[in-house]
Scaffold this motif. Structure first.
Motif, PDB file in Angstrom:
ATOM      1  N   SER A 262       5.846  22.581   4.381  1.00  0.00           N
ATOM      2  CA  SER A 262       5.899  22.988   2.972  1.00  0.00           C
ATOM      3  C   SER A 262       5.953  21.757   2.064  1.00  0.00           C
ATOM      4  CB  SER A 262       7.116  23.876   2.724  1.00  0.00           C
ATOM      5  OG  SER A 262       8.275  23.077   2.657  1.00  0.00           O
ATOM      6  N   PRO A 263       5.421  21.864   0.814  1.00  0.00           N
ATOM      7  CA  PRO A 263       5.433  20.707  -0.102  1.00  0.00           C
ATOM      8  C   PRO A 263       6.840  20.174  -0.350  1.00  0.00           C
ATOM      9  CG  PRO A 263       4.047  22.464  -0.986  1.00  0.00           C
ATOM     10  CD  PRO A 263       4.713  23.024   0.239  1.00  0.00           C
ATOM     11  N   GLU A 264       7.827  21.084  -0.471  1.00  0.00           N
ATOM     12  CA  GLU A 264       9.207  20.653  -0.757  1.00  0.00           C
ATOM     13  C   GLU A 264       9.767  19.816   0.397  1.00  0.00           C
ATOM     14  OE1 GLU A 264       8.009  23.674  -1.264  1.00  0.00           O
ATOM     15  OE2 GLU A 264       8.118  23.734  -3.460  1.00  0.00           O
ATOM     16  N   ILE A 265       9.510  20.247   1.600  1.00  0.00           N
ATOM     17  CA  ILE A 265      10.007  19.502   2.767  1.00  0.00           C
ATOM     18  C   ILE A 265       9.313  18.142   2.854  1.00  0.00           C
ATOM     19  CG2 ILE A 265       9.895  19.469   5.325  1.00  0.00           C
ATOM     20  CD1 ILE A 265      10.910  22.355   5.238  1.00  0.00           C
ATOM     21  N   ARG A 266       8.037  18.121   2.570  1.00  0.00           N
ATOM     22  CA  ARG A 266       7.300  16.842   2.616  1.00  0.00           C
ATOM     23  C   ARG A 266       7.793  15.881   1.541  1.00  0.00           C
ATOM     24  NH1 ARG A 266       1.725  17.928   1.740  1.00  0.00           N
ATOM     25  NH2 ARG A 266       2.091  20.104   1.318  1.00  0.00           N
ATOM     26  N   ALA A 267       8.069  16.418   0.337  1.00  0.00           N
ATOM     27  CA  ALA A 267       8.560  15.564  -0.760  1.00  0.00           C
ATOM     28  C   ALA A 267       9.941  15.004  -0.398  1.00  0.00           C
ATOM     29  CB  ALA A 267       8.627  16.365  -2.051  1.00  0.00           C
TER      30      ALA A 267
ATOM     31  N   HIS B  53      -0.055  17.500  -6.222  1.00  0.00           N
ATOM     32  CA  HIS B  53      -1.286  17.052  -6.866  1.00  0.00           C
ATOM     33  C   HIS B  53      -2.258  16.506  -5.818  1.00  0.00           C
ATOM     34  CE1 HIS B  53      -3.835  15.758 -10.078  1.00  0.00           C
ATOM     35  NE2 HIS B  53      -3.696  14.466  -9.803  1.00  0.00           N
ATOM     36  N   ARG B  54      -1.721  15.739  -4.861  1.00  0.00           N
ATOM     37  CA  ARG B  54      -2.590  15.172  -3.817  1.00  0.00           C
ATOM     38  C   ARG B  54      -3.147  16.265  -2.905  1.00  0.00           C
ATOM     39  NH1 ARG B  54      -1.210  10.391  -0.506  1.00  0.00           N
ATOM     40  NH2 ARG B  54       0.988  10.902  -0.557  1.00  0.00           N
ATOM     41  N   ASP B  55      -2.328  17.280  -2.627  1.00  0.00           N
ATOM     42  CA  ASP B  55      -2.819  18.411  -1.822  1.00  0.00           C
ATOM     43  C   ASP B  55      -4.039  19.018  -2.506  1.00  0.00           C
ATOM     44  OD1 ASP B  55      -0.684  18.088  -0.157  1.00  0.00           O
ATOM     45  OD2 ASP B  55       0.302  19.993  -0.625  1.00  0.00           O
ATOM     46  N   TYR B  56      -3.891  19.229  -3.818  1.00  0.00           N
ATOM     47  CA  TYR B  56      -4.974  19.857  -4.577  1.00  0.00           C
ATOM     48  C   TYR B  56      -6.232  18.984  -4.515  1.00  0.00           C
ATOM     49  CZ  TYR B  56      -7.775  21.818  -8.254  1.00  0.00           C
ATOM     50  OH  TYR B  56      -8.840  22.351  -8.941  1.00  0.00           O
TER      51      TYR B  56
ATOM     52  N   ILE C 150       7.981  12.836  -6.976  1.00  0.00           N
ATOM     53  CA  ILE C 150       7.348  12.809  -5.651  1.00  0.00           C
ATOM     54  C   ILE C 150       6.753  14.179  -5.319  1.00  0.00           C
ATOM     55  CG2 ILE C 150       7.758  12.499  -3.168  1.00  0.00           C
ATOM     56  CD1 ILE C 150       9.879  10.401  -3.943  1.00  0.00           C
ATOM     57  N   LEU C 151       7.510  15.249  -5.629  1.00  0.00           N
ATOM     58  CA  LEU C 151       7.019  16.611  -5.350  1.00  0.00           C
ATOM     59  C   LEU C 151       5.729  16.868  -6.133  1.00  0.00           C
ATOM     60  CD1 LEU C 151       7.350  19.386  -4.018  1.00  0.00           C
ATOM     61  CD2 LEU C 151       8.836  20.058  -5.918  1.00  0.00           C
ATOM     62  N   GLU C 152       5.743  16.447  -7.364  1.00  0.00           N
ATOM     63  CA  GLU C 152       4.555  16.603  -8.209  1.00  0.00           C
ATOM     64  C   GLU C 152       3.368  15.858  -7.596  1.00  0.00           C
ATOM     65  OE1 GLU C 152       2.957  18.701 -10.527  1.00  0.00           O
ATOM     66  OE2 GLU C 152       5.128  18.912 -10.396  1.00  0.00           O
TER      67      GLU C 152
ATOM     68  N   ILE D  92       0.809  -1.226   0.000  1.00  0.00           N
ATOM     69  CA  ILE D  92       0.000   0.000   0.000  1.00  0.00           C
ATOM     70  C   ILE D  92       0.844   1.279   0.000  1.00  0.00           C
ATOM     71  CG2 ILE D  92      -2.047  -1.060   1.067  1.00  0.00           C
ATOM     72  CD1 ILE D  92      -1.211   0.412   3.710  1.00  0.00           C
ATOM     73  N   ARG D  93       2.183   1.127   0.135  1.00  0.00           N
ATOM     74  CA  ARG D  93       3.056   2.315   0.182  1.00  0.00           C
ATOM     75  C   ARG D  93       3.744   2.583  -1.154  1.00  0.00           C
ATOM     76  NH1 ARG D  93       0.918   4.371   4.751  1.00  0.00           N
ATOM     77  NH2 ARG D  93       0.583   2.670   6.158  1.00  0.00           N
ATOM     78  N   THR D  94       3.426   1.835  -2.193  1.00  0.00           N
ATOM     79  CA  THR D  94       4.098   2.048  -3.483  1.00  0.00           C
ATOM     80  C   THR D  94       3.608   3.335  -4.144  1.00  0.00           C
ATOM     81  OG1 THR D  94       2.407   0.815  -4.657  1.00  0.00           O
ATOM     82  CG2 THR D  94       4.327  -0.448  -3.907  1.00  0.00           C
ATOM     83  N   LEU D  95       4.400   3.818  -5.101  1.00  0.00           N
ATOM     84  CA  LEU D  95       4.025   5.048  -5.813  1.00  0.00           C
ATOM     85  C   LEU D  95       2.729   4.832  -6.600  1.00  0.00           C
ATOM     86  CD1 LEU D  95       5.057   7.921  -6.149  1.00  0.00           C
ATOM     87  CD2 LEU D  95       6.334   7.184  -8.157  1.00  0.00           C
ATOM     88  N   GLU D  96       2.551   3.612  -7.102  1.00  0.00           N
ATOM     89  CA  GLU D  96       1.334   3.325  -7.885  1.00  0.00           C
ATOM     90  C   GLU D  96       0.078   3.533  -7.023  1.00  0.00           C
ATOM     91  OE1 GLU D  96       0.676  -0.692  -9.171  1.00  0.00           O
ATOM     92  OE2 GLU D  96      -0.430  -0.028 -10.956  1.00  0.00           O
ATOM     93  N   VAL D  97       0.132   3.052  -5.795  1.00  0.00           N
ATOM     94  CA  VAL D  97      -1.013   3.250  -4.896  1.00  0.00           C
ATOM     95  C   VAL D  97      -1.137   4.741  -4.552  1.00  0.00           C
ATOM     96  CG1 VAL D  97      -1.939   2.761  -2.589  1.00  0.00           C
ATOM     97  CG2 VAL D  97      -1.020   0.900  -3.965  1.00  0.00           C
ATOM     98  N   SER D  98      -0.001   5.388  -4.266  1.00  0.00           N
ATOM     99  CA  SER D  98      -0.030   6.825  -3.939  1.00  0.00           C
ATOM    100  C   SER D  98      -0.633   7.646  -5.071  1.00  0.00           C
ATOM    101  CB  SER D  98       1.381   7.344  -3.660  1.00  0.00           C
ATOM    102  OG  SER D  98       1.917   6.697  -2.540  1.00  0.00           O
ATOM    103  N   GLN D  99      -0.334   7.247  -6.303  1.00  0.00           N
ATOM    104  CA  GLN D  99      -0.839   8.008  -7.451  1.00  0.00           C
ATOM    105  C   GLN D  99      -2.329   7.793  -7.694  1.00  0.00           C
ATOM    106  OE1 GLN D  99       2.111   6.626 -10.179  1.00  0.00           O
ATOM    107  NE2 GLN D  99       3.242   8.547 -10.139  1.00  0.00           N
ATOM    108  N   ASN D 100      -2.883   6.739  -7.143  1.00  0.00           N
ATOM    109  CA  ASN D 100      -4.297   6.423  -7.402  1.00  0.00           C
ATOM    110  C   ASN D 100      -5.233   6.631  -6.218  1.00  0.00           C
ATOM    111  OD1 ASN D 100      -4.680   5.216 -10.244  1.00  0.00           O
ATOM    112  ND2 ASN D 100      -2.769   4.316  -9.534  1.00  0.00           N
ATOM    113  N   VAL D 101      -4.644   6.754  -5.028  1.00  0.00           N
ATOM    114  CA  VAL D 101      -5.484   6.764  -3.818  1.00  0.00           C
ATOM    115  C   VAL D 101      -6.441   7.962  -3.742  1.00  0.00           C
ATOM    116  CG1 VAL D 101      -3.683   7.790  -2.343  1.00  0.00           C
ATOM    117  CG2 VAL D 101      -5.454   6.413  -1.310  1.00  0.00           C
TER     118      VAL D 101
END
Ligand code: DC
Length: 229
Positions: free
Chosen positions: A153-158, A183-186, A177-179, A94-103
């Motif tokens: 900040s987004p940069e620090i989180r990324a 995107h998720r914030d939005y 990751i920053l993107e 559940i921690r992969t980028l694929e899941v992050s991009q779709n959640v």
């Protein structure tokens, strides 16, 4: 000392889970990562071809919601809770980028939220719980005794997520990751169902320039202030 509900909401990758987990362990409370629950539903969608290019097959998913059982088990080695989907430990998946991009697409669906919120409220019936997410202080537990809204900040989180992935020997690109974070914030803030908002009575914590130890101390002081009254 009375037993309370602690709701920790905020933006993605700002260390909510780490601080919530630490606090729960320290004070002997149950910790629930509500984001992990939405991630598990997303993993289910990916495994069953119910999501494509950010579009969820909602008519197919709706009748299957009853088949999606999410639970948590304590890893005896790390002492940390791990997420299970239908009895199978999926903490890594559940921690992969694929899941992050779709959640975000999955967590925006009203019937998914309704099912998760009902389970979360059930978990908080006895109090003595720390839950982190996006809508815990606003929707899941609007009467929680202690509400914290975390930001950085987004940069620090990324950068934090990037470091985490490198540590796990995962392939990662900072820009990607920053993107994803932005995107998720939005999406989190602009969805119709329970958008990410600071509850009126939540305390704001900007941890951009705080160490984990400082944060921990601050949080513990907030808990003591509320629970001892
Ligand atoms: O905290 P996290 O990044 O693991 O959360 C994953 C996603 O789930 C995130 O994009 C927002 C969503 N989420 C939500 O909508 N409501 C919650 N209570 C927790 C997470």
């Amino acid at each position: 000392m009375k037993k309370i509900i602690i709701a920790i909401d905020g933006f993605s990758s700002c260390g909510k889970s780490t601080m919530a987990k630490d606090l729960a362990r320290e004070i002997g409370y149950i910790y629930i990562d509500s984001g992990a629950m939405y991630r598990a539903v997303t993993l289910y969608c990916l495994q069953n071809n119910l999501i494509k290019d950010g579009v969820v097959n909602e008519p197919e998913l709706l009748p299957r919601m009853e088949q999606i059982q999410i639970s948590f088990v304590l890893n005896p080695g790390t002492g940390k809770p791990e997420t299970c989907l239908n009895g199978q430990n999926v903490e890594t998946e559940i921690r992969t980028l694929e899941v992050s991009q779709n959640v975000s697409y999955v967590s925006a669906i009203a019937f998914v939220r309704k099912a998760m919120v009902a389970q979360q409220q059930q978990m908080g019936m006895q109090k003595g719980i720390v839950m982190d997410g996006r809508d815990i202080g606003t929707t899941v537990f609007p009467t929680a005794e202690l509400k914290i809204f975390v930001t950085a900040s987004p940069e620090i989180r990324a950068q934090r997520r990037f470091d985490e992935m490198i540590q796990k020997n995962e392939v990662a690109s900072f820009d990607e990751i920053l993107e994803n974070v932005k995107h998720r914030d939005y999406l989190d803030q602009n969805r119709e169902e329970s958008p990410l908002r600071q509850a009126k009575d939540a305390l704001l914590l900007d941890n951009s320039h705080m160490t984990i130890a400082e944060q921990k101390q601050w949080l513990l002081a907030q808990f003591q202030r509320v629970a001892e009254n």
